[in-house]
Write a protein that holds these residues in place. Structure first.
Motif, PDB file in Angstrom:
ATOM      1  N   GLN A 184       0.826  -1.209   0.000  1.00  0.00           N
ATOM      2  CA  GLN A 184       0.000   0.000   0.000  1.00  0.00           C
ATOM      3  C   GLN A 184       0.858   1.255   0.000  1.00  0.00           C
ATOM      4  O   GLN A 184       0.483   2.276  -0.589  1.00  0.00           O
ATOM      5  CB  GLN A 184      -0.953  -0.025   1.193  1.00  0.00           C
ATOM      6  N   GLY A 185       2.020   1.182   0.649  1.00  0.00           N
ATOM      7  CA  GLY A 185       2.935   2.317   0.601  1.00  0.00           C
ATOM      8  C   GLY A 185       3.419   2.586  -0.814  1.00  0.00           C
ATOM      9  O   GLY A 185       3.496   3.746  -1.252  1.00  0.00           O
ATOM     10  N   VAL A 186       3.758   1.538  -1.554  1.00  0.00           N
ATOM     11  CA  VAL A 186       4.190   1.709  -2.941  1.00  0.00           C
ATOM     12  C   VAL A 186       3.034   2.194  -3.810  1.00  0.00           C
ATOM     13  O   VAL A 186       3.187   3.090  -4.644  1.00  0.00           O
ATOM     14  CB  VAL A 186       4.775   0.390  -3.482  1.00  0.00           C
ATOM     15  N   LEU A 187       1.850   1.613  -3.608  1.00  0.00           N
ATOM     16  CA  LEU A 187       0.693   1.979  -4.436  1.00  0.00           C
ATOM     17  C   LEU A 187       0.225   3.399  -4.174  1.00  0.00           C
ATOM     18  O   LEU A 187      -0.398   4.020  -5.051  1.00  0.00           O
ATOM     19  CB  LEU A 187      -0.446   0.986  -4.198  1.00  0.00           C
ATOM     20  N   ALA A 188       0.520   3.931  -3.001  1.00  0.00           N
ATOM     21  CA  ALA A 188       0.183   5.334  -2.747  1.00  0.00           C
ATOM     22  C   ALA A 188       0.978   6.257  -3.664  1.00  0.00           C
ATOM     23  O   ALA A 188       0.498   7.334  -4.048  1.00  0.00           O
ATOM     24  CB  ALA A 188       0.460   5.677  -1.280  1.00  0.00           C
ATOM     25  N   ARG A 189       2.187   5.818  -4.046  1.00  0.00           N
ATOM     26  CA  ARG A 189       3.017   6.606  -4.961  1.00  0.00           C
ATOM     27  C   ARG A 189       2.766   6.234  -6.420  1.00  0.00           C
ATOM     28  O   ARG A 189       2.792   7.087  -7.294  1.00  0.00           O
ATOM     29  CB  ARG A 189       4.513   6.387  -4.653  1.00  0.00           C
ATOM     30  N   GLN A 190       2.553   4.929  -6.658  1.00  0.00           N
ATOM     31  CA  GLN A 190       2.379   4.430  -8.029  1.00  0.00           C
ATOM     32  C   GLN A 190       1.183   3.478  -8.052  1.00  0.00           C
ATOM     33  O   GLN A 190       1.353   2.264  -7.905  1.00  0.00           O
ATOM     34  CB  GLN A 190       3.635   3.688  -8.488  1.00  0.00           C
ATOM     35  N   PRO A 191      -0.027   4.000  -8.225  1.00  0.00           N
ATOM     36  CA  PRO A 191      -1.226   3.153  -8.100  1.00  0.00           C
ATOM     37  C   PRO A 191      -1.282   1.972  -9.055  1.00  0.00           C
ATOM     38  O   PRO A 191      -1.959   0.989  -8.768  1.00  0.00           O
ATOM     39  CB  PRO A 191      -2.370   4.146  -8.373  1.00  0.00           C
ATOM     40  N   SER A 192      -0.590   2.049 -10.177  1.00  0.00           N
ATOM     41  CA  SER A 192      -0.654   0.967 -11.158  1.00  0.00           C
ATOM     42  C   SER A 192       0.591   0.095 -11.146  1.00  0.00           C
ATOM     43  O   SER A 192       0.835  -0.645 -12.111  1.00  0.00           O
ATOM     44  CB  SER A 192      -0.883   1.541 -12.562  1.00  0.00           C
ATOM     45  N   GLU A 196     -12.476  -7.571  -2.266  1.00  0.00           N
ATOM     46  CA  GLU A 196     -11.538  -6.543  -2.722  1.00  0.00           C
ATOM     47  C   GLU A 196     -10.560  -7.114  -3.743  1.00  0.00           C
ATOM     48  O   GLU A 196     -10.245  -6.475  -4.744  1.00  0.00           O
ATOM     49  CB  GLU A 196     -10.781  -5.965  -1.539  1.00  0.00           C
ATOM     50  N   ALA A 197     -10.062  -8.322  -3.471  1.00  0.00           N
ATOM     51  CA  ALA A 197      -9.127  -8.949  -4.397  1.00  0.00           C
ATOM     52  C   ALA A 197      -9.796  -9.262  -5.729  1.00  0.00           C
ATOM     53  O   ALA A 197      -9.219  -9.026  -6.806  1.00  0.00           O
ATOM     54  CB  ALA A 197      -8.550 -10.217  -3.778  1.00  0.00           C
ATOM     55  N   ASP A 198     -11.010  -9.789  -5.695  1.00  0.00           N
ATOM     56  CA  ASP A 198     -11.729 -10.119  -6.926  1.00  0.00           C
ATOM     57  C   ASP A 198     -11.959  -8.873  -7.772  1.00  0.00           C
ATOM     58  O   ASP A 198     -11.936  -8.936  -9.009  1.00  0.00           O
ATOM     59  CB  ASP A 198     -13.059 -10.784  -6.601  1.00  0.00           C
ATOM     60  N   ARG A 199     -12.214  -7.743  -7.123  1.00  0.00           N
ATOM     61  CA  ARG A 199     -12.406  -6.492  -7.865  1.00  0.00           C
ATOM     62  C   ARG A 199     -11.146  -6.127  -8.644  1.00  0.00           C
ATOM     63  O   ARG A 199     -11.218  -5.688  -9.797  1.00  0.00           O
ATOM     64  CB  ARG A 199     -12.770  -5.369  -6.895  1.00  0.00           C
ATOM     65  N   LEU A 200      -9.987  -6.315  -8.028  1.00  0.00           N
ATOM     66  CA  LEU A 200      -8.737  -6.008  -8.715  1.00  0.00           C
ATOM     67  C   LEU A 200      -8.487  -6.965  -9.878  1.00  0.00           C
ATOM     68  O   LEU A 200      -8.017  -6.563 -10.944  1.00  0.00           O
ATOM     69  CB  LEU A 200      -7.569  -6.066  -7.730  1.00  0.00           C
ATOM     70  N   VAL A 201      -8.805  -8.243  -9.680  1.00  0.00           N
ATOM     71  CA  VAL A 201      -8.565  -9.250 -10.713  1.00  0.00           C
ATOM     72  C   VAL A 201      -9.514  -9.059 -11.897  1.00  0.00           C
ATOM     73  O   VAL A 201      -9.112  -9.136 -13.063  1.00  0.00           O
ATOM     74  CB  VAL A 201      -8.709 -10.659 -10.117  1.00  0.00           C
ATOM     75  N   GLY A 202     -10.781  -8.834 -11.620  1.00  0.00           N
ATOM     76  CA  GLY A 202     -11.737  -8.509 -12.677  1.00  0.00           C
ATOM     77  C   GLY A 202     -12.081  -9.659 -13.610  1.00  0.00           C
ATOM     78  O   GLY A 202     -12.113  -9.494 -14.828  1.00  0.00           O
ATOM     79  N   ASP A 239     -15.063   3.216 -11.895  1.00  0.00           N
ATOM     80  CA  ASP A 239     -14.207   2.799 -10.779  1.00  0.00           C
ATOM     81  C   ASP A 239     -12.890   3.557 -10.910  1.00  0.00           C
ATOM     82  O   ASP A 239     -11.860   2.999 -11.281  1.00  0.00           O
ATOM     83  CB  ASP A 239     -13.964   1.285 -10.822  1.00  0.00           C
ATOM     84  N   PRO A 240     -12.893   4.857 -10.608  1.00  0.00           N
ATOM     85  CA  PRO A 240     -11.730   5.700 -10.906  1.00  0.00           C
ATOM     86  C   PRO A 240     -10.471   5.327 -10.148  1.00  0.00           C
ATOM     87  O   PRO A 240      -9.374   5.734 -10.533  1.00  0.00           O
ATOM     88  CB  PRO A 240     -12.212   7.112 -10.517  1.00  0.00           C
ATOM     89  N   GLU A 241     -10.590   4.551  -9.073  1.00  0.00           N
ATOM     90  CA  GLU A 241      -9.405   4.151  -8.308  1.00  0.00           C
ATOM     91  C   GLU A 241      -8.858   2.796  -8.741  1.00  0.00           C
ATOM     92  O   GLU A 241      -7.860   2.337  -8.188  1.00  0.00           O
ATOM     93  CB  GLU A 241      -9.737   4.106  -6.810  1.00  0.00           C
ATOM     94  N   HIS A 242      -9.498   2.163  -9.705  1.00  0.00           N
ATOM     95  CA  HIS A 242      -9.025   0.840 -10.112  1.00  0.00           C
ATOM     96  C   HIS A 242      -7.697   0.960 -10.846  1.00  0.00           C
ATOM     97  O   HIS A 242      -7.583   1.726 -11.811  1.00  0.00           O
ATOM     98  CB  HIS A 242     -10.048   0.146 -11.006  1.00  0.00           C
TER      99      HIS A 242
END
Length: 404
Positions: free
Chosen positions: A164-172, A192-198, A286-289
Motif C-alpha cells: 500500500q505504501g508503494v501503491l500510494a506513490r504508483q497506483p498501477s 476486494e481482491a476479486d475487484r482487482l482481478v476482474g 471505478d476511478p481508483e481501479h
C-alpha cells in the motif's frame, strides 16, 4: 585526454549502455595506470555486463589491491561473489561492503536478495530490506522484495502495508498490485481482491479474426504453428531464473519475422487489442481501479512464442513490464479436454508464484485453452499453466502491451 576526463567518459558510456565503448576507454587508461582503482572498477562493471565474470573478477581484484576500501570495488566484489561463489563467501563480501558503506541502499537490497533467494531464508532477508528502505524509502525494489519475504513468512498484514505504501506513490505498480491481491485473499478480503482481478470484465477471451488468405482458422493455425516451430529466434535453452516456462522451447521477438502467418497474426492481434480497450468498463465507473486508471493512449507490444511438450508448463508468474498481458492458443495437445478434473494444459489464475505459499484462500479461476482464442488479463494477475501428459505440443504466443 586527461585521466579524469577519460574516467568521466567511461562512466557516461556505461550509463548510456555503451558497454564496449566504456571497456575500450578503460583499457586505454589501464595501459597508462594499470592499478587505477576507478578504471579497474569501471572495467569490471563493463565485463560483468557483457557476460565475462572472469575478466570482471581480475579487474575487481586489481582495484582492491590498489584501494582495499574503495566502495564501488567492494560492491562489485560482493555482486560477483553472489553470482558465482558459495553463499557464505558472498555473505562475507556483503558484510565487508556494508561495514565500509552502511549508507548503500543497493548493497542492503542485494544482501537481502542473497539471503532470500540463494540462502532460501526469507526471515534473514527482512532486516537488510528494511535497512535499504531506511536509506532510500522511495525505492520500489527493496519494498517489493520485503513484501514477498513477508508473504513467505505469513506476515500478511506487513506485506500488505508495504504494498500500500508503494501503491500510494504508483497506483498501477504491477508487482505491488499482484502482491496486494495475494495479501487481500490471505486476509479473507476476497471481494476486494476479486475487484482487482476482474474476472469476466478485465480478464476476457476473444476469437482471433481470420487473417486474409486462409480458408478457416484451423488452416491459419497450422501455418502459424509451423512458422513458430521454424522461427529463427527459437531457443531450446533459456535461463529458468528469468523465464516462467518450464520445459519446451521459447521463441523471442516472435512477431519480428516476415512469415505471412506471423504477420497476419500481428494484424489480427492489433484488432483484438483495440476491441479489448473499447470493451473495458469506463474508468469513471471505478476511478481508483489500477488497471482502468492506467489505460494507455498508445502502446507498444512485446511478444514471444512458447512450445511446450509433455510435462512442460508455465510456473506461476506476473508480467512486470506490461499493462495488459495475453496469450493466443495456436495448437493444443490431446490432453487438453473439457471434462478433465485435473485441468491438464489449462491456464489458471490467482495462485501466487515466486515461492509465495498458496494458502488456499484465493479465488482460483481456470480457463480451457482453445485454438483460435485469445485470453487477455491485467499484467498483475497471477497465472500459470497446468502440466500435461499424453504427448503432443502446446503452442501459444504470449504478449505484453505497455504504454508507448
Amino acid at each position: 585526454m586527461q585521466i579524469a576526463d577519460a574516467l568521466r567518459l567511461a562512466i557516461q558510456h556505461l550509463n548510456a549502455g555503451r558497454t564496449a565503448e566504456a571497456a575500450a576507454v578503460c583499457a586505454r587508461i589501464l595501459e597508462v595506470q594499470p592499478a587505477n582503482p576507478v578504471a579497474n572498477a569501471l572495467a569490471a562493471r563493463a565485463a560483468r555486463r557483457s557476460g565475462d565474470p572472469a575478466r570482471a573478477r581480475r579487474h575487481v581484484d586489481a582495484a582492491l589491491a590498489a584501494a582495499p576500501d574503495y566502495p564501488p570495488a567492494r560492491d562489485l566484489d560482493a555482486q560477483l561473489a553472489a553470482d558465482h561463489e558459495p553463499v557464505d563467501v558472498a555473505e562475507r563480501a556483503y558484510r565487508r561492503l556494508l561495514t565500509l558503506d552502511p549508507s548503500s541502499w543497493s548493497g542492503w537490497y542485494d544482501y537481502g536478495n542473497l539471503r532470500q533467494v540463494r540462502a532460501d531464508d526469507p526471515a534473514s532477508s527482512v532486516a537488510p530490506y528494511r535497512r535499504a528502505l531506511a536509506v532510500a524509502p522511495a525505492e520500489d525494489r527493496p519494498a517489493m522484495n520485503l513484501a514477498t519475504a513477508a508473504l513467505k513468512l505469513a506476515d500478511t498484514t506487513a506485506a500488505l502495508a508495504v504494498c500500500q505504501g508503494v501503491l500510494a506513490r504508483q497506483p498501477s505498480h504491477i508487482r505491488a498490485n499482484a502482491l496486494a491481491v495475494t495479501g487481500l485473499y490471505d486476509l479473507g478480503r476476497a471481494e476486494e481482491a476479486d475487484r482487482l482481478v476482474g474476472w469476466g470484465s478485465l480478464i476476457r477471451t476473444y476469437e482471433l479474426p481470420l487473417p486474409a488468405g486462409y480458408p478457416d482458422i484451423a488452416a491459419f493455425n497450422r501455418a502459424l504453428a509451423a512458422a513458430v516451430r521454424a522461427h529463427p529466434n527459437r531457443r531450446d535453452d533459456w535461463d529458468p531464473t528469468k523465464r516462467a516456462i518450464r520445459g519446451g522451447a521459447l521463441v523471442t521477438d516472435v512477431l519480428k519475422h516476415d512469415d505471412p502467418a506471423i504477420q497476419g497474426f500481428a494484424r489480427a492481434l492489433a484488432v483484438v487489442l483495440d476491441r479489448y480497450v473499447k470493451d473495458l468498463p469506463a474508468p469513471a465507473t471505478d476511478p481508483e481501479h489500477p488497471h482502468l486508471r492506467a489505460i494507455p493512449a498508445g502502446y507498444a507490444l512485446d511478444a514471444w512464442g512458447n512450445i511446450l511438450g509433455e510435462g512442460g508448463h508455465q510456473s506461476g508468474h506476473i508480467h512486470n513490464l506490461g499493462w495488459l498481458s495475453g496469450v493466443y492458443y495456436v495448437e493444443m495437445p490431446p490432453a487438453v479436454q473439457d471434462d478433465d478434473p485435473e485441468r491438464a494444459g489449462w491456464i489458471e489464475f490467482n495462485r501466487p508464484g515466486y515461492g509465495i505459499p498458496d494458502t488456499g484462500r484465493a479465488t482460483l479461476r481456470t480457463l480451457k485453452p482453445e485454438t483460435g482464442v485469445l485470453a487477455l488479463f491485467p499484467s498483475y494477475v497471477w497465472h500459470r499453466t497446468v502440466p500435461f501428459t499424453g504427448g503432443g505440443e502446446r503452442i501459444s504466443i504470449a504478449f505484453d502491451l505497455h504504454p508507448r
